[in-house]
Write a protein that holds these residues in place. Structure first.
Motif, PDB file in Angstrom:
ATOM      1  N   GLN A  91      10.618 -30.103  -2.059  1.00  0.00           N
ATOM      2  CA  GLN A  91      10.609 -31.180  -3.057  1.00  0.00           C
ATOM      3  C   GLN A  91       9.259 -31.889  -3.109  1.00  0.00           C
ATOM      4  O   GLN A  91       8.714 -32.145  -4.189  1.00  0.00           O
ATOM      5  CB  GLN A  91      11.708 -32.192  -2.732  1.00  0.00           C
ATOM      6  N   PHE A  92       8.714 -32.216  -1.933  1.00  0.00           N
ATOM      7  CA  PHE A  92       7.471 -32.989  -1.896  1.00  0.00           C
ATOM      8  C   PHE A  92       6.224 -32.105  -1.840  1.00  0.00           C
ATOM      9  O   PHE A  92       5.106 -32.587  -2.009  1.00  0.00           O
ATOM     10  CB  PHE A  92       7.486 -33.950  -0.708  1.00  0.00           C
ATOM     11  N   GLY A  93       6.408 -30.816  -1.558  1.00  0.00           N
ATOM     12  CA  GLY A  93       5.291 -29.889  -1.590  1.00  0.00           C
ATOM     13  C   GLY A  93       4.316 -30.027  -0.440  1.00  0.00           C
ATOM     14  O   GLY A  93       3.135 -29.677  -0.576  1.00  0.00           O
ATOM     15  N   ILE A  94       4.792 -30.535   0.707  1.00  0.00           N
ATOM     16  CA  ILE A  94       3.939 -30.645   1.889  1.00  0.00           C
ATOM     17  C   ILE A  94       4.722 -30.189   3.113  1.00  0.00           C
ATOM     18  O   ILE A  94       5.947 -30.254   3.127  1.00  0.00           O
ATOM     19  CB  ILE A  94       3.418 -32.088   2.104  1.00  0.00           C
ATOM     20  N   ILE A 122      15.281 -30.512   6.047  1.00  0.00           N
ATOM     21  CA  ILE A 122      13.858 -30.316   6.286  1.00  0.00           C
ATOM     22  C   ILE A 122      13.284 -29.291   5.317  1.00  0.00           C
ATOM     23  O   ILE A 122      12.211 -29.489   4.724  1.00  0.00           O
ATOM     24  CB  ILE A 122      13.623 -29.891   7.747  1.00  0.00           C
ATOM     25  N   ARG A 123      14.002 -28.204   5.123  1.00  0.00           N
ATOM     26  CA  ARG A 123      13.507 -27.146   4.227  1.00  0.00           C
ATOM     27  C   ARG A 123      13.433 -27.628   2.784  1.00  0.00           C
ATOM     28  O   ARG A 123      12.407 -27.453   2.108  1.00  0.00           O
ATOM     29  CB  ARG A 123      14.418 -25.917   4.333  1.00  0.00           C
ATOM     30  N   THR A 124      14.488 -28.257   2.295  1.00  0.00           N
ATOM     31  CA  THR A 124      14.519 -28.643   0.883  1.00  0.00           C
ATOM     32  C   THR A 124      13.612 -29.835   0.582  1.00  0.00           C
ATOM     33  O   THR A 124      13.033 -29.907  -0.507  1.00  0.00           O
ATOM     34  CB  THR A 124      15.959 -28.967   0.436  1.00  0.00           C
ATOM     35  N   VAL A 132      23.050 -28.168  11.204  1.00  0.00           N
ATOM     36  CA  VAL A 132      23.098 -27.359   9.981  1.00  0.00           C
ATOM     37  C   VAL A 132      22.539 -28.134   8.794  1.00  0.00           C
ATOM     38  O   VAL A 132      21.844 -27.572   7.938  1.00  0.00           O
ATOM     39  CB  VAL A 132      24.537 -26.871   9.709  1.00  0.00           C
ATOM     40  N   SER A 133      22.820 -29.435   8.724  1.00  0.00           N
ATOM     41  CA  SER A 133      22.275 -30.259   7.643  1.00  0.00           C
ATOM     42  C   SER A 133      20.807 -30.575   7.878  1.00  0.00           C
ATOM     43  O   SER A 133      20.011 -30.660   6.937  1.00  0.00           O
ATOM     44  CB  SER A 133      23.072 -31.566   7.505  1.00  0.00           C
ATOM     45  N   THR A 188      14.286 -29.410 -11.550  1.00  0.00           N
ATOM     46  CA  THR A 188      15.292 -28.616 -10.843  1.00  0.00           C
ATOM     47  C   THR A 188      16.577 -29.417 -10.684  1.00  0.00           C
ATOM     48  O   THR A 188      16.552 -30.530 -10.158  1.00  0.00           O
ATOM     49  CB  THR A 188      14.769 -28.209  -9.457  1.00  0.00           C
ATOM     50  N   PRO A 189      17.713 -28.868 -11.160  1.00  0.00           N
ATOM     51  CA  PRO A 189      18.993 -29.575 -10.990  1.00  0.00           C
ATOM     52  C   PRO A 189      19.350 -29.707  -9.508  1.00  0.00           C
ATOM     53  O   PRO A 189      19.143 -28.776  -8.727  1.00  0.00           O
ATOM     54  CB  PRO A 189      20.008 -28.682 -11.717  1.00  0.00           C
ATOM     55  N   VAL A 190      19.865 -30.863  -9.115  1.00  0.00           N
ATOM     56  CA  VAL A 190      20.223 -31.126  -7.726  1.00  0.00           C
ATOM     57  C   VAL A 190      21.653 -31.671  -7.668  1.00  0.00           C
ATOM     58  O   VAL A 190      22.028 -32.536  -8.470  1.00  0.00           O
ATOM     59  CB  VAL A 190      19.245 -32.137  -7.085  1.00  0.00           C
TER      60      VAL A 190
END
Length: 250
Positions: A158-161, A152-154, A146-147, A71-73
Motif C-alpha cells: 500500500q505504501f510502497g516502502i 506487513i505484506r499488504t 497469521v494476520s 484497488t478495492p479493499v
C-alpha cells in the motif's frame, strides 16, 4: 433489549484473547454497547476478510491507491442483523443503520448530524495521515501471526516502502511529532465543545471514532505514556469516559 436476536459483529482478534484490536471496528463495538443492543462477536483474521466478502457477495468498502492503481479493499467491521437478515459493512454506514433500524435506542448520529460527522471523519483521517506509518508499525505487534504476516505484506504494498522503513529509529522523533500535531488538531476541535464530548455531555459516533484511536494507542503504542498527558490529559479522560461502551465480554 428484550425480544431481539443478538447482532453478529465481525471483528479482528489480537494476541490478547477477547480484546479488540482495530480502532475501526471499535467504533461499531462502542455503538452497539451505547445503544444497549445485544450482540455476539465473531473473530476474523485479516486473510479471512476477503473470502468472507466474496462468499456473501459484498462490495468492497474502500479504494486504496496501491502502486498507482485504485484497488478495492475489503475491511471490517461488518454486522449481520438476524432481526432483519441484513449484512452491513463500513462503520459509518453501520451507525446510520443502527440509528434508523432501532429508533428507540440512543442516537449515535443525533439531531441530523450525520453529514457533519461524515465531514469530521474525513478531517480526522487527514489529521492522522502523517502518523500512519508509525501507527501501522506499532499496531501490528499485537496481531496474531497469521494476520501479522498479512498486514506487513499488504501495508508494504500500500505504501510502497519496505516494512523496516515504516518506523526506523531515526524517524521516531519526526513521527511522534506528527502524532502530537494530530492530537493538537483534535484538541482544538474538542476545545470548542461545551462538554467533554464533541457535541457536549453525551458521546456520539465522532467521539467513538476518536476514542477508538486512543484506545488503540493505549493497547499498542509504547508512546501512550506520553500521549495520555498531552493536551491536558484529554485523551486519557476520553478513553476512561468511553470504556464503559467498549464491551469486550460478548
Amino acid at each position: 433489549m428484550s425480544g431481539l436476536k443478538p447482532i453478529i459483529f465481525y471483528d479482528i482478534p489480537c494476541v490478547v484473547q477477547g480484546q479488540p484490536w482495530s480502532p475501526n471496528t471499535m467504533k461499531t463495538r462502542y455503538c452497539l454497547t451505547f445503544k444497549g443492543l445485544p450482540f455476539q462477536t465473531v473473530w476474523l483474521e485479516f486473510p479471512d476478510i476477503k473470502p468472507f466478502y466474496e462468499q456473501h457477495s459484498l462490495a468492497p468498502t474502500t479504494l486504496l491507491d496501491i502502486k498507482g492503481n485504485p484497488t478495492p479493499v475489503d475491511t471490517l467491521p461488518i454486522i449481520m442483523d438476524p432481526n432483519t437478515n441484513r449484512l452491513i459493512t463500513d462503520s459509518f454506514t453501520i451507525a446510520q443503520y443502527l440509528d434508523e433500524q432501532y429508533p428507540d435506542t440512543p442516537k449515535v448520529l443525533p439531531n441530523n448530524t450525520a453529514a457533519l460527522v461524515h465531514v469530521f471523519q474525513t478531517a480526522f483521517h487527514n489529521a492522522m495521515m502523517d502518523a500512519s506509518l508509525l501507527a501501522c508499525f506499532r499496531g501490528v505487534q499485537k496481531l496474531n501471526p497469521v494476520s501479522k504476516e498479512y498486514y506487513i505484506r499488504t501495508r508494504g504494498e500500500q505504501f510502497g516502502i519496505p516494512w523496516e522503513q515504516f518506523a526506523s529509529p531515526e524517524k521516531r522523533e519526526q513521527q511522534v511529532n506528527a502524532l502530537r500535531a494530530a492530537c493538537d488538531t483534535m484538541d482544538g476541535w474538542y476545545a470548542t465543545s461545551s462538554g467533554q464530548f464533541i457535541l457536549g455531555d453525551t458521546p456520539c459516533f465522532a467521539d467513538f471514532m476518536v476514542a477508538g484511536l486512543y484506545k488503540w494507542i493505549q493497547y499498542c503504542f509504547e508512546e501512550w505514556e506520553e500521549v495520555k498527558i498531552w493536551n491536558g490529559g484529554r485523551w486519557r479522560r476520553l478513553v476512561e469516559a468511553t470504556d464503559r461502551y467498549l464491551d469486550c465480554s460478548k
